[in-house]
Design a protein around this motif. Structure first.
Motif, PDB file in Angstrom:
ATOM      1  N   VAL A  21       0.842  -1.194   0.000  1.00 49.56           N
ATOM      2  CA  VAL A  21       0.000   0.000   0.000  1.00 49.56           C
ATOM      3  C   VAL A  21       0.883   1.252   0.000  1.00 49.56           C
ATOM      4  O   VAL A  21       0.651   2.193  -0.763  1.00 49.56           O
ATOM      5  N   ALA A  22       1.911   1.254   0.838  1.00 48.91           N
ATOM      6  CA  ALA A  22       2.817   2.408   0.902  1.00 48.91           C
ATOM      7  C   ALA A  22       3.510   2.626  -0.441  1.00 48.91           C
ATOM      8  O   ALA A  22       3.615   3.769  -0.909  1.00 48.91           O
ATOM      9  N   LYS A  23       3.960   1.565  -1.073  1.00 49.34           N
ATOM     10  CA  LYS A  23       4.613   1.694  -2.384  1.00 49.34           C
ATOM     11  C   LYS A  23       3.632   2.229  -3.429  1.00 49.34           C
ATOM     12  O   LYS A  23       3.998   3.054  -4.263  1.00 49.34           O
ATOM     13  N   TYR A  24       2.393   1.754  -3.374  1.00 47.39           N
ATOM     14  CA  TYR A  24       1.381   2.264  -4.303  1.00 47.39           C
ATOM     15  C   TYR A  24       1.192   3.763  -4.092  1.00 47.39           C
ATOM     16  O   TYR A  24       1.185   4.544  -5.041  1.00 47.39           O
ATOM     17  N   GLU A  25       1.058   4.169  -2.826  1.00 48.14           N
ATOM     18  CA  GLU A  25       0.811   5.577  -2.511  1.00 48.14           C
ATOM     19  C   GLU A  25       2.002   6.458  -2.873  1.00 48.14           C
ATOM     20  O   GLU A  25       1.832   7.629  -3.187  1.00 48.14           O
ATOM     21  N   GLU A  26       3.203   5.918  -2.825  1.00 55.07           N
ATOM     22  CA  GLU A  26       4.396   6.680  -3.197  1.00 55.07           C
ATOM     23  C   GLU A  26       4.480   6.916  -4.703  1.00 55.07           C
ATOM     24  O   GLU A  26       5.065   7.901  -5.142  1.00 55.07           O
ATOM     25  N   ASN A  27       3.906   5.997  -5.492  1.00 54.63           N
ATOM     26  CA  ASN A  27       4.100   6.036  -6.941  1.00 54.63           C
ATOM     27  C   ASN A  27       2.858   6.336  -7.772  1.00 54.63           C
ATOM     28  O   ASN A  27       2.977   6.644  -8.954  1.00 54.63           O
ATOM     29  N   ALA A  28       1.682   6.238  -7.199  1.00 57.38           N
ATOM     30  CA  ALA A  28       0.454   6.429  -7.964  1.00 57.38           C
ATOM     31  C   ALA A  28       0.260   7.902  -8.325  1.00 57.38           C
ATOM     32  O   ALA A  28       0.472   8.787  -7.494  1.00 57.38           O
ATOM     33  N   PRO A  29      -0.115   8.179  -9.570  1.00 55.47           N
ATOM     34  CA  PRO A  29      -0.299   9.570 -10.012  1.00 55.47           C
ATOM     35  C   PRO A  29      -1.303  10.351  -9.160  1.00 55.47           C
ATOM     36  O   PRO A  29      -1.110  11.546  -8.937  1.00 55.47           O
ATOM     37  N   GLU A  30      -2.341   9.680  -8.652  1.00 53.69           N
ATOM     38  CA  GLU A  30      -3.342  10.413  -7.877  1.00 53.69           C
ATOM     39  C   GLU A  30      -2.805  10.910  -6.532  1.00 53.69           C
ATOM     40  O   GLU A  30      -3.425  11.751  -5.890  1.00 53.69           O
ATOM     41  N   PHE A  31      -1.644  10.406  -6.098  1.00 53.84           N
ATOM     42  CA  PHE A  31      -1.036  10.865  -4.858  1.00 53.84           C
ATOM     43  C   PHE A  31       0.150  11.790  -5.103  1.00 53.84           C
ATOM     44  O   PHE A  31       0.775  12.261  -4.150  1.00 53.84           O
ATOM     45  N   ALA A  32       0.483  12.068  -6.339  1.00 50.60           N
ATOM     46  CA  ALA A  32       1.685  12.839  -6.670  1.00 50.60           C
ATOM     47  C   ALA A  32       1.658  14.238  -6.048  1.00 50.60           C
ATOM     48  O   ALA A  32       2.643  14.664  -5.442  1.00 50.60           O
ATOM     49  N   ALA A  33       0.563  14.955  -6.186  1.00 52.73           N
ATOM     50  CA  ALA A  33       0.490  16.312  -5.643  1.00 52.73           C
ATOM     51  C   ALA A  33       0.582  16.296  -4.122  1.00 52.73           C
ATOM     52  O   ALA A  33       1.301  17.099  -3.519  1.00 52.73           O
ATOM     53  N   PHE A  34      -0.122  15.373  -3.499  1.00 54.05           N
ATOM     54  CA  PHE A  34      -0.082  15.239  -2.039  1.00 54.05           C
ATOM     55  C   PHE A  34       1.339  14.911  -1.581  1.00 54.05           C
ATOM     56  O   PHE A  34       1.869  15.550  -0.667  1.00 54.05           O
ATOM     57  N   ASN A  35       1.980  13.936  -2.224  1.00 51.07           N
ATOM     58  CA  ASN A  35       3.340  13.547  -1.852  1.00 51.07           C
ATOM     59  C   ASN A  35       4.317  14.707  -2.034  1.00 51.07           C
ATOM     60  O   ASN A  35       5.212  14.897  -1.207  1.00 51.07           O
ATOM     61  N   ALA A  36       4.151  15.475  -3.089  1.00 51.58           N
ATOM     62  CA  ALA A  36       5.040  16.621  -3.323  1.00 51.58           C
ATOM     63  C   ALA A  36       4.891  17.659  -2.214  1.00 51.58           C
ATOM     64  O   ALA A  36       5.880  18.215  -1.728  1.00 51.58           O
ATOM     65  N   ARG A  37       3.644  17.928  -1.810  1.00 55.47           N
ATOM     66  CA  ARG A  37       3.406  18.884  -0.722  1.00 55.47           C
ATOM     67  C   ARG A  37       4.020  18.391   0.580  1.00 55.47           C
ATOM     68  O   ARG A  37       4.666  19.151   1.308  1.00 55.47           O
TER      69      ARG A  37
END
Length: 138
Positions: free
Chosen positions: A55-71
């Motif tokens: 799940v963590a790997k998915y969240e690190e790489n999935a496009p829908e989390f990109a903006a959140f991860n960048a912030r």
């Protein structure tokens, strides 16, 4: 024994495709649901760790989390953790009167205009049952 282990793992991947490397959002959501169920009903189950990693790997790489991860990555570590906890627990800036202070002060911390003090970090660590060091700013 080896063949049985391979067959068992193949069956597990069929049941939970995220374990096999699926990048499907529906497989991710299915895995999240399973993790929630296991944590609630079987908190010591070894599948929790395997699923949490995927799940963590998915969240690190999935496009829908990109903006959140960048912030999150742009924030100091303690503030990033606070934002994640707010998201996970459905909290807002008014939820931290006892730990940080008024909503406006929490807002300034989240914007980077103020820093978390050691007193804030200790109160947050106690509230979320985390080590004080989790909120350090480096």
């Amino acid at each position: 024994m080896i063949n049985e282990a391979i067959q068992a793992s193949n069956n597990l991947i069929k049941a939970v495709p995220l374990l096999g490397g699926s990048r499907s959002k529906s497989d991710y959501e299915q895995a999240l649901e399973l993790v929630g169920y296991l944590i609630e009903h079987h908190p010591a189950h070894p599948l929790i760790d395997m699923l949490a990693d995927k799940v963590a790997k998915y969240e690190e790489n999935a496009p829908e989390f990109a903006a959140f991860n960048a912030r999150i990555n742009a924030l100091p570590r303690g503030v990033a953790l606070l934002r994640v906890l707010m998201d996970q627990h459905g909290l807002n800036q008014s939820s931290f009167v006892n730990e940080i202070g008024q909503r406006s002060y929490v807002n300034r911390i989240l914007k980077g205009e103020r820093k978390l003090t050691d007193k804030h970090k200790a109160a947050l660590a106690k509230r979320f049952n985390l080590p004080f060091e989790s909120f350090r700013e480096d």
